[in-house]
Design an enzyme around this catalytic site. Structure first.
Site: not given
Length: 235
Positions: A161, A169, A171-172, A199-200, A206
């Site tokens: 999260f 940005k 960060f994930g 959650n497209v 991913y």
């Protein structure tokens, strides 16, 4: 009478520098660090989990408290059980940790953005290292599992999260890559997780990282009354 010496040839005029040196930050630098969470971070972790429940429209399932998190997390050495990486951000270089864990060397990276990042909850998620203020922007919680097909352990990512103002940005990706790097370092065979089908944006993210999204698999879960009913079941 000797002839006068000819004038020296004109020297090359230095070309104007068109760009600052690479060591000079461009625009608005953001200094980041991924570190292991500690028991002192539980209040932040609790707030992050609640925000995640809001984003996933699952607040009706949210019952975690700071007390329940404190009593169940940090009971084992890092990577042996539940482990949390926190993502910290600052507009200035982040001070080194006073007591770094021997199990993990923090990962640091500097991003440069055209515009400053506005965080309306900066004070709520701030950690102070002396006079330096650092903001917690996200987290990833993972733990070991095992693949019988590979004959190797792996990591299962329970939660990944990033707070809303810091999304899209990079960060994930930094958080998930940190888990993957740790898996490779430990000789593990894979990292896996689940994603909500609506959650497209997350699914595309991913897939861009090289992950396989497996639509033929479904989550099976025993919880609540159904789980308690098995206590008295005849086995």
């Amino acid at each position: 009478m000797a002839a006068a010496a000819p004038p020296p040839p004109p020297s090359d005029v230095p070309e104007p520098r068109m760009a600052p040196p690479e060591t000079t930050p461009i625009g608005h630098p953001v200094f980041t660090r991924i570190r292991l969470a500690t028991p002192l971070d539980v209040p932040f972790i609790h707030k992050l989990i609640h925000q995640m429940a809001v984003f996933e429209k699952l607040t009706h399932l949210f019952s975690a408290t700071e007390s329940s998190l404190s009593s169940t997390l940090f009971l084992s050495p890092p990577f042996k059980s539940f482990t949390i990486f926190l993502l910290e951000l600052s507009s200035s270089p982040i001070p080194p940790l006073l007591s770094p864990s021997p199990s993990f060397t923090p990962i640091e990276k500097t991003f440069n953005f055209d515009l400053p990042l506005n965080d309306p909850e900066k004070d709520v998620f701030s950690v102070h290292y002396g006079s330096d203020q650092v903001v917690i922007a996200g987290f990833v919680l993972f733990f070991p599992n095992y693949s019988t097909f590979l004959g190797k352990p792996g990591f299962y990512v329970e939660d990944l999260f990033v707070r809303e103002c810091y999304r899209r940005k990079g960060f994930g990706k930094m958080l998930l890559s940190a888990v993957a790097k740790q898996a490779v370092k430990m000789g593990y065979g894979r990292v896996e997780w689940v994603v909500l089908d609506w959650n497209v944006n997350a699914i595309k993210f991913y897939e861009q990282m090289g992950a396989q999204v497996l639509p033929e698999w479904r989550i099976c879960r025993l919880t609540g009354d159904s789980l308690q009913a098995d206590q008295n079941a005849n086995v």
